[in-house]
Design a protein around this motif. Structure first.
Motif: not given
Length: 197
Positions: A1, A5, A9, A43-44, A46-47, A50-51, A83
């Motif tokens: 990411m 980006e 977010e 969801v945001r 997690e994204r 994860r990065a 993660q």
């Protein structure tokens, strides 16, 4: 990411605020990152985490425990640990000092990553790291979603961040006129009961 980006977010979540803000450190800023607006969207979150986990794993290798400071670090710490396939614990203030409570421990030989949401001066991160040092695990480094110190905060351990910003901060008695003209707001968790500016 990428850096853009990550900021995208925060913008999409309405978490990039402009005005006159009193930060947890007591410093003043024209920008506030209301990370809880980000964390209310699983969801945001997690994204982003994860990065962060991918970046931490690439830098530090295997992680056994993620330790975060309460309250702001709990959500990103937990999700980053998930993660990484690591355990997630957090420190809380006890008599004004961070400590592991609730029966949390860090076992000998555990590879520990300290995870924060946003770092400004690094004070709460250093306090968290001091609490972790009471246990026999090995701190491999620290990670955060956003380093708003622009790399200037010295934690005493290597730090990885998804985005690094150079957002100005000012002591209350040295505000630029345009900031002094705005009413001061303390939006963080320590200001819930209100703070006189």
């Amino acid at each position: 990411m990428t850096h853009d980006e990550v900021l995208g977010e925060f913008r999409a979540a309405g978490a990039l605020l402009e005005g006159h803000f009193i930060l947890t450190s007591g410093l003043r800023s024209p920008i506030f990152l209301q990370k809880m607006f980000v964390f209310m969207d699983p969801v945001r979150t997690e994204r982003l985490c994860r990065a962060l986990a991918e970046k931490a794993r690439a830098t530090f290798g295997t992680i056994d425990y993620v330790v975060s400071p309460a309250v702001g670090g709990i959500v990103p710490g937990y999700e980053t640990a998930r993660q990484l396939g690591a355990k997630a614990v957090f420190v809380e203030r006890e008599d004004g000092k961070f400590a592991l409570r609730r029966g949390f421990v860090i076992p000998e030989g555990a590879r520990v990553l300290m995870v924060e949401d946003i770092i400004t001066t690094g004070l709460s991160s250093r306090e968290c790291l001091a609490a972790i040092a009471e246990y026999p695990g090995h701190v491999v480094g620290a990670a955060c979603l956003i380093d708003r110190s622009n790399g200037k905060a010295d934690l005493g351990v290597p730090l990885v961040a998804l985005a690094t910003l150079d957002i100005p901060t000012y002591p209350a008695d040295a505000l630029p006129p345009e900031l002094a003209a705005l009413p001061a707001v303390k939006p963080g968790s320590r200001g819930i009961q209100g703070v006189k500016a």
